[in-house]
Design a protein around this motif. Structure first.
Motif, PDB file in Angstrom:
ATOM      1  N   ARG A  14       1.049 -31.551  -1.522  1.00  0.00           N
ATOM      2  CA  ARG A  14       1.287 -32.869  -2.124  1.00  0.00           C
ATOM      3  C   ARG A  14       2.226 -32.777  -3.328  1.00  0.00           C
ATOM      4  O   ARG A  14       3.008 -33.698  -3.585  1.00  0.00           O
ATOM      5  N   GLN A  15       2.162 -31.677  -4.062  1.00  0.00           N
ATOM      6  CA  GLN A  15       3.106 -31.490  -5.156  1.00  0.00           C
ATOM      7  C   GLN A  15       4.535 -31.345  -4.630  1.00  0.00           C
ATOM      8  O   GLN A  15       5.482 -31.897  -5.191  1.00  0.00           O
ATOM      9  N   TRP A 111       0.121 -37.203 -14.936  1.00  0.00           N
ATOM     10  CA  TRP A 111       0.374 -37.577 -13.541  1.00  0.00           C
ATOM     11  C   TRP A 111       0.264 -39.097 -13.378  1.00  0.00           C
ATOM     12  O   TRP A 111       1.046 -39.726 -12.645  1.00  0.00           O
ATOM     13  N   GLY A 112      -0.724 -39.695 -14.035  1.00  0.00           N
ATOM     14  CA  GLY A 112      -0.877 -41.144 -13.965  1.00  0.00           C
ATOM     15  C   GLY A 112       0.326 -41.873 -14.563  1.00  0.00           C
ATOM     16  O   GLY A 112       0.791 -42.878 -14.013  1.00  0.00           O
ATOM     17  N   GLN A 113       0.836 -41.380 -15.700  1.00  0.00           N
ATOM     18  CA  GLN A 113       2.024 -41.974 -16.303  1.00  0.00           C
ATOM     19  C   GLN A 113       3.235 -41.846 -15.387  1.00  0.00           C
ATOM     20  O   GLN A 113       4.060 -42.763 -15.272  1.00  0.00           O
ATOM     21  N   LEU A 114       3.343 -40.700 -14.710  1.00  0.00           N
ATOM     22  CA  LEU A 114       4.463 -40.505 -13.787  1.00  0.00           C
ATOM     23  C   LEU A 114       4.389 -41.493 -12.627  1.00  0.00           C
ATOM     24  O   LEU A 114       5.413 -42.036 -12.187  1.00  0.00           O
ATOM     25  N   ALA A 115       3.174 -41.738 -12.121  1.00  0.00           N
ATOM     26  CA  ALA A 115       3.020 -42.724 -11.049  1.00  0.00           C
ATOM     27  C   ALA A 115       3.421 -44.118 -11.527  1.00  0.00           C
ATOM     28  O   ALA A 115       4.020 -44.894 -10.774  1.00  0.00           O
ATOM     29  N   CYS A 116       3.111 -44.440 -12.783  1.00  0.00           N
ATOM     30  CA  CYS A 116       3.511 -45.738 -13.342  1.00  0.00           C
ATOM     31  C   CYS A 116       5.031 -45.841 -13.449  1.00  0.00           C
ATOM     32  O   CYS A 116       5.615 -46.903 -13.191  1.00  0.00           O
ATOM     33  N   GLU A 117       5.689 -44.746 -13.832  1.00  0.00           N
ATOM     34  CA  GLU A 117       7.154 -44.747 -13.898  1.00  0.00           C
ATOM     35  C   GLU A 117       7.747 -45.019 -12.516  1.00  0.00           C
ATOM     36  O   GLU A 117       8.710 -45.796 -12.377  1.00  0.00           O
ATOM     37  N   ALA A 118       7.189 -44.389 -11.496  1.00  0.00           N
ATOM     38  CA  ALA A 118       7.686 -44.615 -10.140  1.00  0.00           C
ATOM     39  C   ALA A 118       7.470 -46.061  -9.717  1.00  0.00           C
ATOM     40  O   ALA A 118       8.329 -46.665  -9.061  1.00  0.00           O
ATOM     41  N   ALA A 119       6.328 -46.637 -10.094  1.00  0.00           N
ATOM     42  CA  ALA A 119       6.052 -48.025  -9.742  1.00  0.00           C
ATOM     43  C   ALA A 119       7.022 -48.974 -10.443  1.00  0.00           C
ATOM     44  O   ALA A 119       7.464 -49.970  -9.861  1.00  0.00           O
ATOM     45  N   GLU A 120       7.360 -48.683 -11.695  1.00  0.00           N
ATOM     46  CA  GLU A 120       8.320 -49.518 -12.416  1.00  0.00           C
ATOM     47  C   GLU A 120       9.704 -49.435 -11.779  1.00  0.00           C
ATOM     48  O   GLU A 120      10.416 -50.446 -11.654  1.00  0.00           O
ATOM     49  N   ASP A 274       0.560 -40.757  -6.626  1.00  0.00           N
ATOM     50  CA  ASP A 274      -0.877 -41.058  -6.602  1.00  0.00           C
ATOM     51  C   ASP A 274      -1.648 -39.985  -5.840  1.00  0.00           C
ATOM     52  O   ASP A 274      -2.763 -39.611  -6.226  1.00  0.00           O
ATOM     53  N   SER A 275      -1.063 -39.514  -4.767  1.00  0.00           N
ATOM     54  CA  SER A 275      -1.743 -38.498  -3.958  1.00  0.00           C
ATOM     55  C   SER A 275      -1.805 -37.151  -4.675  1.00  0.00           C
ATOM     56  O   SER A 275      -2.782 -36.413  -4.547  1.00  0.00           O
ATOM     57  N   ALA A 276      -0.748 -36.825  -5.444  1.00  0.00           N
ATOM     58  CA  ALA A 276      -0.700 -35.525  -6.129  1.00  0.00           C
ATOM     59  C   ALA A 276      -1.713 -35.419  -7.257  1.00  0.00           C
ATOM     60  O   ALA A 276      -2.050 -34.301  -7.686  1.00  0.00           O
ATOM     61  N   ILE A 277      -2.222 -36.543  -7.740  1.00  0.00           N
ATOM     62  CA  ILE A 277      -3.236 -36.507  -8.807  1.00  0.00           C
ATOM     63  C   ILE A 277      -4.509 -35.808  -8.332  1.00  0.00           C
ATOM     64  O   ILE A 277      -5.303 -35.323  -9.138  1.00  0.00           O
TER      65      ILE A 277
END
Length: 377
Positions: A14-15, A111-120, A274-277
């Protein structure tokens, strides 16, 4: 604490999937689209993807168990060895678990912040693909001042005056008759003049009728020309509006070329983050199990010590495999992705570009070598 459900190999895959999907996004925004004259993507997207790449690099490069000791993170293996030799060292082993838990929690937050960046990024690309041009409505609320001018009223006193004419009854009849004859002569002269004026008026009326007919004809011609001009103006306005609408549609379509290509891999990038978390969740579960055994296990039991050794070994094996995966495969791939983002238009990027093919090949090679990394080879 929920039990772990994802096998170690899948956690590392997943990474790699995050890096591979990021490479697909970069290939989409650096490739040529239908309109070669249009920039493939706006500057903000490349800059945001560059920041995303650097943040991902820092998250994946979390260091191995040995190197972290130099940053104040104690080794669980050493803490367990001390625990086996002297059972009173249980507090030190628990403190080591707590230190690791803090670091894993911080990593999970990143990891959660990175997912938020991707969502933005995904949301911004969606807006670029479906631009909603709304006319700016600016209401200007201004008080309307009405100047009311009052004229001074003057009261006039109207007096009705009556003239009363009285005729003396002492006039002779002949004087009245003479006056009547004179009036009749005057009237006949006036009638003759009226007939002459009437004939002149009739002639003038005929001339006027002719002029009116000519003017009516000219007016009809002018109205026809005016109608033609109005039709030409309406046609010109419609043509101009159609040209403007077509120009806007082409501009929107050009803006949507890169957005249409990037949106789908960006959506998959959000899902991949999200999956990599799950990696950090599994590491937290390992630490939870170790902490439970330390606190509530029979310290004198050999089974307890063996269980501790097994959990600590699994934890450190997975952690070090992740660190090696980053160091040997993912760091170099992320550096290449960053270079593709900085390359000029028409460079090695794009879905079929040489740089994008290298990214795909390196990610495939990383996945193939995950079993070797897990075995510590």
């Amino acid at each position: 604490m929920e039990p772990q459900e994802v096998p170690p190999r899948q956690l590392l895959e997943r990474q790699v999937a995050v890096v591979a999907t990021l490479g697909e996004v970069v290939a989409a925004v650096t490739g040529r689209h239908r309109d070669a004259r249009q920039r493939v993507s706006p500057v903000f997207l490349r800059a945001a993807l560059g920041s995303f790449t650097r943040n991902l690099c820092e998250i994946l490069d979390h260091g191995d168990v040995t190197s972290l000791r130099y940053f104040g993170v104690p080794s669980l293996g050493r803490a367990l060895a001390a625990f086996e030799a002297t059972p009173e060292a249980c507090d030190n082993a628990i403190a080591a678990v707590v230190a690791w838990r803090k670091m894993v929690d911080a990593l999970q937050g990143r990891w959660g912040q990175l997912a938020c960046e991707a969502a933005e990024l995904c949301a911004a690309t969606t807006q670029a693909r479906d631009p909603q041009d709304k006319a700016a409505r600016r209401g200007t609320d201004r008080d309307k001042l009405v100047a009311a001018g009052r004229w001074p009223t003057v009261d006039w006193d109207w007096e009705e005056e009556e003239e009363v004419a009285s005729v003396g009854g002492t006039r002779d009849a002949w004087e009245a008759a003479a006056a009547s004859e004179e009036e009749v002569a005057i009237n006949e002269e006036e009638v003759a003049m009226s007939e002459e004026e009437l004939a002149a008026n009739e002639e003038e009326a005929a001339i006027n009728k002719e002029e009116v007919a000519i003017k009516e004809e000219e007016l009809a011609t002018n109205e026809e020309e005016l109608a033609t001009n109005k039709e030409e103006v309406a046609t010109s306005q419609a043509t101009g509006e159609a040209v403007v609408a077509a120009s806007r549609a082409r501009a929107a379509a050009r803006r949507g070329h890169w957005a249409e290509a990037a949106l789908e891999p960006l959506q998959r990038l959000v899902a991949a983050c999200d999956s990599a978390i799950a990696f950090t969740r599994n590491m937290q579960f390992y630490l939870w199990e170790i902490n439970v055994i330390l606190k509530f296990g029979d310290q004198a039991s050999r089974d307890v010590l063996e269980a501790l050794e097994a959990k600590v070994a699994e934890f450190q094996q997975l952690w070090d495999a992740s660190a090696r995966l980053c160091r040997e495969y993912l760091l170099g791939t992320l550096e290449l992705i960053d270079k593709l983002l900085l390359s000029p238009y028409g460079g090695p990027g794009g879905p079929s570009g040489p740089g994008s093919r290298v990214v795909t090949e390196r990610c495939r090679e990383a996945i193939e070598n995950i079993p070797r990394l897990l075995w510590g080879q």
